[in-house]
Write an enzyme that holds these catalytic residues in place. Structure first.
Site, PDB file in Angstrom:
ATOM      1  N   HIS A 170      -6.269  -8.598  15.176  1.00 31.98           N
ATOM      2  CA  HIS A 170      -7.456  -7.798  15.496  1.00 31.98           C
ATOM      3  C   HIS A 170      -8.642  -8.650  15.935  1.00 31.98           C
ATOM      4  O   HIS A 170      -9.670  -8.118  16.323  1.00 31.98           O
ATOM      5  CB  HIS A 170      -7.880  -6.907  14.327  1.00 31.98           C
ATOM      6  CG  HIS A 170      -8.517  -7.660  13.200  1.00 31.98           C
ATOM      7  ND1 HIS A 170      -7.783  -8.270  12.220  1.00 31.98           N
ATOM      8  CD2 HIS A 170      -9.813  -7.909  12.900  1.00 31.98           C
ATOM      9  CE1 HIS A 170      -8.602  -8.855  11.369  1.00 31.98           C
ATOM     10  NE2 HIS A 170      -9.846  -8.661  11.753  1.00 31.98           N
TER      11      HIS A 170
HETATM   12  C1  UD1 Z   1     -14.495  -5.751  12.352  1.00 33.30           C
HETATM   13  C2  UD1 Z   1     -15.260  -7.051  12.074  1.00 33.30           C
HETATM   14  C3  UD1 Z   1     -14.264  -8.152  11.744  1.00 33.30           C
HETATM   15  C4  UD1 Z   1     -13.331  -7.726  10.628  1.00 33.30           C
HETATM   16  C5  UD1 Z   1     -12.666  -6.403  10.977  1.00 33.30           C
HETATM   17  C6  UD1 Z   1     -11.846  -5.914   9.818  1.00 33.30           C
HETATM   18  C7  UD1 Z   1     -17.354  -7.400  13.304  1.00 33.30           C
HETATM   19  C8  UD1 Z   1     -17.993  -8.126  14.415  1.00 33.30           C
HETATM   20  N1  UD1 Z   1     -16.009  -7.493  13.234  1.00 33.30           N
HETATM   21  O1  UD1 Z   1     -13.716  -5.968  13.516  1.00 33.30           O
HETATM   22  O2  UD1 Z   1     -14.959  -9.299  11.317  1.00 33.30           O
HETATM   23  O3  UD1 Z   1     -12.344  -8.708  10.460  1.00 33.30           O
HETATM   24  O4  UD1 Z   1     -13.690  -5.432  11.253  1.00 33.30           O
HETATM   25  O5  UD1 Z   1     -10.884  -5.006  10.204  1.00 33.30           O
HETATM   26  O6  UD1 Z   1     -18.016  -6.779  12.514  1.00 33.30           O
HETATM   27  N2  UD1 Z   1     -12.084   1.539  15.943  1.00 33.30           N
HETATM   28  C9  UD1 Z   1     -11.438   2.735  15.731  1.00 33.30           C
HETATM   29  N3  UD1 Z   1     -11.576   3.316  14.509  1.00 33.30           N
HETATM   30  C10 UD1 Z   1     -12.313   2.784  13.491  1.00 33.30           C
HETATM   31  C11 UD1 Z   1     -12.971   1.575  13.742  1.00 33.30           C
HETATM   32  C12 UD1 Z   1     -12.826   0.964  14.969  1.00 33.30           C
HETATM   33  O7  UD1 Z   1     -10.758   3.262  16.599  1.00 33.30           O
HETATM   34  O8  UD1 Z   1     -12.373   3.386  12.403  1.00 33.30           O
HETATM   35  C13 UD1 Z   1     -11.901   0.862  17.255  1.00 33.30           C
HETATM   36  C14 UD1 Z   1     -13.044   1.106  18.228  1.00 33.30           C
HETATM   37  O9  UD1 Z   1     -12.504   1.207  19.506  1.00 33.30           O
HETATM   38  C15 UD1 Z   1     -13.853  -0.164  18.119  1.00 33.30           C
HETATM   39  C16 UD1 Z   1     -12.799  -1.223  17.810  1.00 33.30           C
HETATM   40  O10 UD1 Z   1     -11.823  -0.547  17.038  1.00 33.30           O
HETATM   41  O11 UD1 Z   1     -14.570  -0.449  19.284  1.00 33.30           O
HETATM   42  C17 UD1 Z   1     -13.327  -2.426  17.056  1.00 33.30           C
HETATM   43  O12 UD1 Z   1     -13.999  -2.012  15.861  1.00 33.30           O
HETATM   44  P1  UD1 Z   1     -15.197  -2.902  15.250  1.00 33.30           P
HETATM   45  O13 UD1 Z   1     -15.584  -2.367  13.928  1.00 33.30           O
HETATM   46  O14 UD1 Z   1     -16.256  -3.067  16.265  1.00 33.30           O
HETATM   47  O15 UD1 Z   1     -14.549  -4.318  15.091  1.00 33.30           O
HETATM   48  P2  UD1 Z   1     -13.197  -4.757  14.360  1.00 33.30           P
HETATM   49  O16 UD1 Z   1     -12.289  -5.340  15.374  1.00 33.30           O
HETATM   50  O17 UD1 Z   1     -12.704  -3.648  13.529  1.00 33.30           O
HETATM   51  N1  UDP Z   2      -5.126  -4.473   5.245  1.00 37.20           N
HETATM   52  C1  UDP Z   2      -4.562  -3.236   4.902  1.00 37.20           C
HETATM   53  N2  UDP Z   2      -3.845  -2.569   5.862  1.00 37.20           N
HETATM   54  C2  UDP Z   2      -3.657  -3.060   7.124  1.00 37.20           C
HETATM   55  C3  UDP Z   2      -4.231  -4.317   7.444  1.00 37.20           C
HETATM   56  C4  UDP Z   2      -4.965  -4.991   6.495  1.00 37.20           C
HETATM   57  O1  UDP Z   2      -4.705  -2.790   3.769  1.00 37.20           O
HETATM   58  O2  UDP Z   2      -2.988  -2.390   7.931  1.00 37.20           O
HETATM   59  C5  UDP Z   2      -5.914  -5.193   4.236  1.00 37.20           C
HETATM   60  C6  UDP Z   2      -5.369  -6.562   3.907  1.00 37.20           C
HETATM   61  O3  UDP Z   2      -4.395  -6.484   2.891  1.00 37.20           O
HETATM   62  C7  UDP Z   2      -6.628  -7.294   3.460  1.00 37.20           C
HETATM   63  C8  UDP Z   2      -7.692  -6.704   4.329  1.00 37.20           C
HETATM   64  O4  UDP Z   2      -7.190  -5.441   4.766  1.00 37.20           O
HETATM   65  O5  UDP Z   2      -6.921  -6.995   2.105  1.00 37.20           O
HETATM   66  C9  UDP Z   2      -7.966  -7.591   5.490  1.00 37.20           C
HETATM   67  O6  UDP Z   2      -8.741  -6.922   6.422  1.00 37.20           O
HETATM   68  P1  UDP Z   2      -8.745  -7.257   7.970  1.00 37.20           P
HETATM   69  O7  UDP Z   2      -7.543  -8.020   8.331  1.00 37.20           O
HETATM   70  O8  UDP Z   2      -9.014  -5.988   8.671  1.00 37.20           O
HETATM   71  O9  UDP Z   2     -10.076  -8.141   8.114  1.00 37.20           O
HETATM   72  P2  UDP Z   2     -10.411  -9.675   7.848  1.00 37.20           P
HETATM   73  O10 UDP Z   2      -9.922 -10.059   6.499  1.00 37.20           O
HETATM   74  O11 UDP Z   2      -9.790 -10.467   8.950  1.00 37.20           O
HETATM   75  O12 UDP Z   2     -11.892  -9.715   7.960  1.00 37.20           O
END
Ligand code: UD1
Ligand code: UDP
Length: 357
Positions: free
Chosen positions: A203
């Site tokens: 991601h």
């Molecule tokens: C965010 C965090 C990242 C973290 C991750 C955990 C920032 C800059 N990034 O990244 O550090 O590791 O969360 O998962 O804050 N979207 C959906 N449904 C949702 C949420 C998001 O469809 O409920 C889609 C949207 O198209 C959105 C994209 O995912 O534009 C990215 O979501 P966003 O929260 O901006 O960043 P993450 O990649 O989730």
């Molecule tokens: N996680 C989850 N389901 C998923 C992917 C991740 O429960 O499909 C959990 C994972 O076990 C960990 C946390 O989400 O506890 C990590 O989040 P993510 O990878 O989204 O973000 P990051 O840690 O990179 O910020």
């Protein structure tokens, strides 16, 4: 004390769960959800499974560019803080919700605590690195998971208010792993056998938004012999379609794309996989805690201790390196744990209690 905890993205719900429970024993906690993540699989399911109280506020900020998203959060968090006047604000990790919450608090002269302080990738192109650095530099209380994180802060001149407490995600894992083993039916549902599949998540912005990296990862993953289970975050789904790679994934016989899974299913998959392939921060540590080898699909990591100890191999996005690492999977002996003993939230609550008195 009246404490406002600010969360918004999946890993923050997991980090907040064990601390929230402890804080509520002696303080009034106000839970603010920015709405950064809003899909059931990325948000609600974690509140259910980890028994996190319903947020007092859901600011429903949703998705958007960095400026738009962070700006909206700043505006809305500030309004809540002005109304509620908490004594302390707690932010977690390194997302846009972290930075917005932190900025809103300090500008109102509210004491700020950062959980997971001091982590560095030293890659300023990562949005998370900017969020971490800025949040650390404006926090009053910095709760670090490791000695290395404390040293990183010292090097940047941050010495006051720093506490090495361990990793709150280890607390969450310890509190939930037995339940996960008991109730999760994910292995049967997906028809998986222990040790006979790889678990993949992607991601990170650098891996999704750049064609070269995502294309290279798809080429690598679809050419593996092992079965690969891929709970796909909405960001990677969107970009696989955008770059025209989605069909290749769907038609690849070894790749099983599924919806993001809940925490309990994820713990089970991580524990039973032959290896975890990920660019997630949290999953690198969970793989280590569960004694599953981890290949990190990045060039650097914040969790350097795991690479130095041989638990985690940085493989980037190229097939050759991924395959070489998979052919030499090994588990070093575990001596100690650089991220504590699963008592981070207890220690944080104690320190906050002392400071409040
Ligand atoms: C965010 C965090 C990242 C973290 C991750 C955990 C920032 C800059 N990034 O990244 O550090 O590791 O969360 O998962 O804050 N979207 C959906 N449904 C949702 C949420 C998001 O469809 O409920 C889609 C949207 O198209 C959105 C994209 O995912 O534009 C990215 O979501 P966003 O929260 O901006 O960043 P993450 O990649 O989730
Ligand atoms: N996680 C989850 N389901 C998923 C992917 C991740 O429960 O499909 C959990 C994972 O076990 C960990 C946390 O989400 O506890 C990590 O989040 P993510 O990878 O989204 O973000 P990051 O840690 O990179 O910020």
């Amino acid at each position: 004390m009246k404490i406002a905890s600010i969360v918004g993205a999946r890993p923050q719900f997991i980090k907040a769960a064990p601390l929230s429970r402890r804080l509520r024993k002696g303080h009034q906690e106000l839970l603010i959800h920015t709405g950064q993540h809003y899909d059931r699989e990325l948000s609600h399911i974690f509140f259910e499974q980890l028994k996190i109280p319903r947020p007092d506020y859901n600011l429903q900020v949703g998705s958007g560019g960095h400026g738009e998203q962070t700006g909206k959060m700043l505006l809305k968090v500030e309004r809540v803080l002005l109304k509620e006047e908490p004594d302390l604000v707690i932010v977690y990790g390194d997302t846009n919700s972290t930075l917005a919450g932190a900025l809103a608090a300090v500008k109102l002269h509210i004491k700020l605590a950062h959980v997971e302080a001091g982590l560095r990738s030293y890659n300023r192109r990562m949005p998370e690195e900017i969020n971490r650095v800025l949040t650390d530099h404006i926090s009053d209380l910095l709760f670090s998971p490791s000695l290395r994180a404390v040293e990183n802060l010292q090097r940047e001149g941050i010495k006051e208010g720093v506490y090495q407490v361990g990793d709150v995600m280890f607390d969450a894992l310890r509190e939930n792993i037995e339940v996960a083993r008991r109730v999760s039916g994910v292995m049967e549902e997906l028809g998986l056998s222990e040790g006979e599949f790889l678990l993949l998540t992607i991601h990170r912005e650098e891996n999704t938004n750049q064609f070269e990296n995502l294309n290279s990862l798809v080429t690598a993953i679809t050419s593996l012999e092992e079965r690969v289970v891929f709970p796909a975050h909405p960001r990677v789904r969107k970009w696989l379609r955008h770059w025209g790679l989605w069909e290749r994934c769907l038609t690849s016989p070894n790749l099983m794309i599924i919806e993001p899974v809940g925490y309990l299913d994820m713990l089970c998959l991580e524990e039973r996989a032959k290896a975890v392939l990920t660019d997630s921060g949290g999953m690198q540590k969970e793989a280590y805690y569960l004694r599953t080898p981890c290949l990190t699909l990045r060039e650097e990591t914040e969790w350097v201790e795991l690479v130095e100890g041989g638990w985690n191999v940085l493989v980037g996005t190229k097939a050759e390196k991924i395959k070489r690492a998979l052919a030499h999977l090994s588990l070093p002996l575990q001596e100690g744990n650089p991220y504590g003993r699963g008592e981070a939230s207890k220690r944080i609550a104690e320190i906050i209690g002392r400071i409040g008195n």
